[in-house]
Design an enzyme around this catalytic site. Structure first.
Site: not given
Ligand SMILES: [Zn+2]
Length: 495
Positions: A228-229, A233, A284
């Site tokens: 995710h990070e 992103h 997100e």
């Molecule tokens: Zn996030």
């Protein structure tokens, strides 16, 4: 004067109104006393003096164990702040803290977060100590070093990817102790805007703060957070105009939805200026979807140390937990205002809807009743269909998210996201059930550290109510002091 470390009291004295601003500090000293428009204003340091004296006693000891000169100066500034109540001293401490890059032991202390103040200005006291989880950090570093290759698996071409991937420092921290009214799983501090904008800030990700209610929850969460990070992103490119130049080849790049030439961000336009309020939840959602999508690759799971059946279980647990979370988070939907207050919840709900719409019996939610006749929901996810049904569905949605983002198509992006994020009457019923079955707030049992023969030992407690009480008793050896202080406060408030 700023309000972070203050409390305000109003009293009548000889028929005159007195406002006293009390600053948290060891030293009892009057900083100001003035008449203003017929009332008396007093600024008085010394609030919570006995407690802060204890804090400083421990900080003096911490100086001896500082890893470097920067840390030493940081702690000394904390001490100065707690001693006098000077906010500038705490800002200086925060400046040293920002410069303290990738320490093995990470900590922060003071009057930090103002969420609970109705006016959003006064902060509550918190302090935490955590240390780097070297094993997990190593996995994250491998992920970082292989990022460029792994990014090519996302459902968009090289043209939609950044020209150069900036490799960040990515470490995982384990909380040793977190003192505060709540324990977050990640923070971004300091909160002083002038320091954040001009001198920087740090992201602190606190790995052990999620509950481990399933066998592979911890493992799958590590994979999800990492993907995710870093690749979530961190991925994807915005098509932009920079002066006279475009950062892409207008004649070559095509819109992956329409096949037409792409649109772009004009000079001065940014992701947040275009997508505004929707931006957080949308981004997100994109990062979260990257996690679902990439955890389907065995060689990526191998980076985290999972192979064979275990890898398959970790993948299943990740999909199960994340998509189930999309249902449970309906709790955070504000039905009256018809809006989502929390970006992550909205993002997960959207992905639940995408997984449901994939059909073929992949995900289902059944309304039922429990053994007591209370409304309940039965959530199921067919693990044999993750690769064949779930991954393509999420992948396709991810591609749409990316194309609208890259091309700055706010109309298309908003339409897509608002449609999938809408809570219809069926979901509203699910929400009622979720709320009626809401569990009480969790409490955490936290460890203490003990210094024996110059060695620091971690003392852990059982995860029971008795364990929580025991850890508190051993942490605060002088309970009397706290009681005295509370009584003094109660008198002021007239309790
Ligand atoms: Zn996030």
């Amino acid at each position: 004067m700023e309000a972070w470390n203050s409390r305000l009291f109003k009293a009548e004295e000889n028929g005159k109104t007195v406002y006293t601003v009390r600053l948290g500090a060891v030293q009892d000293s009057k900083i100001l006393e003035e008449e203003f428009e017929g009332v008396k204003i007093v600024v008085q340091a010394g609030d919570y003096s006995p407690l802060l004296a204890n804090v400083n006693k421990e900080l003096e000891k911490a100086v001896e164990f500082a890893a470097n000169d920067n840390q030493k100066q940081m702690i000394q500034k904390y001490i100065e702040h707690f001693k006098s109540g000077s906010l500038d001293a705490h800002k200086d401490a925060s400046r040293f803290w920002v410069k303290d890059c990738g320490p093995v032991v990470e900590s922060y202390i003071g009057f930090i977060e103002n969420y609970r103040d109705p006016a959003g200005t006064r902060a509550e006291f918190e302090g935490f100590v955590s240390c780097v989880n070297k094993e997990t950090s190593k996995k994250f570093q491998t992920l970082v070093s292989r990022a460029e290759e792994l990014l090519t698996r996302l459902p968009w071409g090289a043209e939609y990817e950044k020209d150069k991937f900036l490799k960040p420092d990515f470490t995982a921290l384990e909380v040793i102790y977190y003192g505060g009214s709540m324990i977050p799983s990640g923070i971004n501090i300091p909160n002083y805007d002038e320091i954040r904008q001009n001198e920087g800030f740090k992201n602190v990700s606190l790995g052990n703060m999620k509950q481990c209610f399933k066998k592979y929850f911890k493992e799958s969460f590590e994979v999800q957070v990492g993907l995710h990070e870093l690749l979530g992103h961190g991925s994807g490119k915005l098509f932009q105009q920079d002066g006279e130049k475009l950062n892409f080849d207008k004649t070559k790049v095509k819109n992956l939805i329409t096949g037409e030439p792409v649109t772009w961000y004009d000079e001065g336009e940014t992701w947040s200026s275009k997508f505004g309020q929707l931006g957080n939840a949308y981004e997100e959602c994109r990062a979260e979807a990257v996690g679902y999508y990439l955890c389907c690759y065995p060689d990526i799971l191998q980076i985290f140390g999972f192979e064979g059946q275990v890898a398959d279980d970790v993948k299943y647990t990740n999909w199960l937990n994340e998509i189930r979370a999309g249902l449970v988070c309906l709790e955070f939907y504000q039905a009256d205002a018809k809006k989502w207050g929390q970006a992550h919840s909205w993002a997960r709900y959207v992905l639940l809807r995408v997984a449901l719409a994939a059909g073929q019996g992949f995900v289902s939610i059944e309304e039922c009743v429990d053994e007591n006749g209370k409304p309940d929901l039965k959530f199921s996810l067919d693990r044999t269909k993750i690769d064949s049904v779930g991954k393509p569905a999420i992948g396709n949605f991810l591609k749409l998210l990316q194309v609208y983002k890259s091309t700055g198509d706010v109309a298309g992006g908003s339409k897509l996201f608002n449609e999938w994020g809408a809570v219809d009457s069926k979901a509203a019923r699910w929400r009622e059930t979720v709320i009626s079955r809401r569990k009480p707030r969790r409490i955490f049992v936290q460890s203490n550290t003990v210094l024996t023969n110059d060695k620091v030992e971690l003392k852990k407690y059982e995860a029971t109510h008795a364990g929580v009480i025991q850890s508190f008793v051993e942490r605060y050896q002088s309970v009397e002091e706290i009681l005295n202080l509370w009584e003094k406060d109660a008198k002021i408030f007239g309790l």
